[in-house]
Write an enzyme that holds these catalytic residues in place. Structure first.
Site, PDB file in Angstrom:
ATOM      1  N   SER A  80       2.437  -1.232  -6.678  1.00  0.00           N
ATOM      2  CA  SER A  80       2.034  -0.493  -5.742  1.00  0.00           C
ATOM      3  C   SER A  80       1.318   0.116  -6.589  1.00  0.00           C
ATOM      4  O   SER A  80       2.154   1.769  -7.068  1.00  0.00           O
ATOM      5  CB  SER A  80       3.397   0.127  -4.839  1.00  0.00           C
ATOM      6  OG  SER A  80       3.087   0.867  -3.815  1.00  0.00           O
TER       7      SER A  80
ATOM      8  N   GLY B 132       0.758  -1.310   0.059  1.00  0.00           N
ATOM      9  CA  GLY B 132      -0.175   0.139   0.281  1.00  0.00           C
ATOM     10  C   GLY B 132       0.992   1.061  -0.332  1.00  0.00           C
ATOM     11  O   GLY B 132       0.295   2.850   0.284  1.00  0.00           O
ATOM     12  N   ASP B 133       2.321   1.493  -0.217  1.00  0.00           N
ATOM     13  CA  ASP B 133       2.982   2.341   0.127  1.00  0.00           C
ATOM     14  C   ASP B 133       4.308   1.894  -0.975  1.00  0.00           C
ATOM     15  O   ASP B 133       4.120   0.858  -1.909  1.00  0.00           O
ATOM     16  CB  ASP B 133       3.565   2.514   1.023  1.00  0.00           C
ATOM     17  CG  ASP B 133       3.545   4.031   1.678  1.00  0.00           C
ATOM     18  OD1 ASP B 133       4.344   4.496   0.874  1.00  0.00           O
ATOM     19  OD2 ASP B 133       3.176   5.348   2.286  1.00  0.00           O
ATOM     20  N   ASP B 134       5.416   2.980  -0.858  1.00  0.00           N
ATOM     21  CA  ASP B 134       6.686   2.428  -1.433  1.00  0.00           C
ATOM     22  C   ASP B 134       7.265   0.677  -1.257  1.00  0.00           C
ATOM     23  O   ASP B 134       7.273   0.631  -0.211  1.00  0.00           O
ATOM     24  CB  ASP B 134       8.231   3.627  -0.835  1.00  0.00           C
ATOM     25  CG  ASP B 134       6.700   4.830  -1.368  1.00  0.00           C
ATOM     26  OD1 ASP B 134       6.758   5.317  -1.996  1.00  0.00           O
ATOM     27  OD2 ASP B 134       7.201   5.942  -0.361  1.00  0.00           O
TER      28      ASP B 134
END
Length: 481
Positions: A294, A261-263
């Site tokens: 992502s 959900g992020d980098d």
């Protein structure tokens, strides 16, 4: 004759049974006389092998997914710590579901997970002690008052291995994500693995699921190998970064698959005035054979917490699918620090919002005491040999007015634009650099040097020390009475 033969054999069998009974009766009773039964044997590659080993079951562990094993992990590691100066020790986690709160690892130690072992993170907050904020951050990321201890944590260690036969660590993050969205957290959410002020670290051959926040966070550490890690979290889960090397030196990340959900990888080194004062950069970092999904973040992010500096990052053989950006540099006034000598080659990207993204106005400060005159230095950013398809926008490159990002080099890059792509594929401001062999045509601030410069963007050939680390073949037999 046949009946006589059968009678003879029956008599021999009876004699043997009697003999076995007599031997059993004559055998002494006691722990030292019990026969050892080998239940599990395995081998794996590691930077160190161990002279001693034990199973979590020997320390009261129960793998039913319901019983808390926090005490069992604490007791096991405490007992095994006596072997630190005698060849080290390994804690084996067999098949089962092992519910636990946070526990600390030790030096000269291996945590090994069976392929069917699942370490389940407890949802009981009392099993997660609180820690002070990291000195280079000054506060927690979710809340000012520090952070919960990570599920697997250690500080001031050497020679630590967390590995397995692709066993699983499940953070059961939904509970924490809900608390975060409801703003009910007094402390920052825990990570799955965090090692501080440590060296000679190996994290390999594991599956990490549903972390409450970041997954793997080596910080203030050196000589780190992260290999063969699968990380999976819902695409909308908050701040579930994959691997975040933070103020670390001599790190190698390779053969990892991350859905986040992020980098997927975020390179960091401290936040605003706290990071500037602490002054510990991340440098000599290798990232290779990374696959990332992502949709709302970057494949590789540099920053935004980069106030201690980031230098000599080498990324190659990178694949990203349905990801917001390929490589993103995030910074702002007040960050200070630097991002320089960045080398990227061999990226294959599909369905991206941006291939290149540099942001000089990221914002998000630790507090109001940052120095707005602390300007970051962004220079020596090299990209080459990149193929991308179905891209909405080739690049968004935005430096800082009066503090341009310089030394940008992009070569041998083909970007296939999506059917509904932006009409202007490149936007550039406050940057300077060159390009060669780039399609579509870059902005005027990145003038084309012609085909003779197609290999102009540098990629170092000299190996870093982390590439010289050798593995040993470790073989273990888990013996139980």
């Amino acid at each position: 004759m046949e009946l006589l033969w059968i009678s003879f054999m029956r008599a021999q069998v009876i004699k043997m049974l009697h003999l076995l009974v007599v031997v059993a009766l004559l055998s002494p009773v006691g722990g030292e006389s019990r026969k050892v039964r080998i239940l599990d044997s395995f081998e794996y590659s590691a930077i160190s092998c161990r002279a001693h080993s034990g199973s979590i079951t020997e320390f009261g562990g129960v793998g039913d997914g319901k019983t808390s094993n926090t005490k069992a992990f604490h007791d096991a590691i405490n007992q095994l710590s006596r072997y630190a100066s005698d060849g080290g020790a390994q804690l084996y986690v067999p098949a089962g579901k092992w519910l636990t709160g946070s526990f600390n690892v030790i030096s000269h130690f291996t945590l090994y997970l069976h392929k069917d072992a699942v370490i389940l993170a407890s949802q009981d907050m009392t099993e997660w002690p609180a820690l002070k904020p990291l000195p280079s951050y000054g506060r927690g990321r979710d809340a000012p008052a520090g952070r919960f201890t990570s599920l697997i944590f250690g500080t001031n260690l050497t020679d630590v291995i967390i590995t397995g036969d692709n066993g699983t660590i499940d953070g059961q993050g939904a509970f924490w994500w809900q608390q975060f969205h409801k703003k009910k957290l007094k402390y920052t959410r825990p990570y799955l693995i965090e090692l501080m002020f440590s060296d000679n670290i190996q994290i390999s051959n594991l599956t990490l699921l549903n972390s409450p926040s970041w997954n793997v966070h080596p910080v203030y550490s050196s000589t780190i190998l992260i290999q063969g890690i699968t990380i999976i979290a819902p695409l909308t889960s908050p701040n579930t970064d994959g691997i975040n090397p933070d103020s670390c030196t001599n790190t190698r990340i390779e053969d990892c698959y991350i859905v986040s959900g992020d980098d997927c990888v975020a390179v960091k080194s401290g936040w605003d005035e706290y990071g500037i004062q602490f002054g510990m950069p991340t440098k000599q970092l290798i990232i290779r054979r990374l696959t990332c999904i992502s949709p709302y973040s970057a494949t590789i992010a540099l920053g935004s917490e980069m106030s201690g500096g980031i230098q000599d990052v080498r990324a190659e053989d990178i694949t990203a699918i349905h990801t917001e950006s390929g490589v993103r540099i995030k910074t702002a006034r007040g960050r200070g620090g630097y991002v320089k000598d960045i080398y990227v080659k061999g990226m294959k990207l599909h369905t991206m919002k941006w291939v290149f993204w540099m942001t000089g106005n990221y914002g998000s400060h630790a507090d109001n005491h940052y120095d707005p005159n602390a300007l970051p230095v962004i220079q020596g950013i090299n990209y080459r040999d990149i193929v991308a398809e179905n891209v909405s926008m080739a690049a968004r490159l935005e430096g800082i007015s009066g503090d341009p990002f310089t030394g940008i080099c992009i070569s041998n890059t083909t970007i296939g634009m999506a059917a509904k792509a932006k009409k202007v594929p490149w936007t550039c401001a406050d940057i300077a650099g060159i390009t060669s062999g780039v399609t579509p045509r870059p902005c005027d601030l990145l003038p084309d040097q012609g085909p003779q410069k197609i290999t102009a963007c540098n990629f170092p050939t000299k190996k870093l020390p982390i590439d010289l680390v050798e593995f040993k073949k470790c073989t273990y037999q888990m013996n139980y009475m």
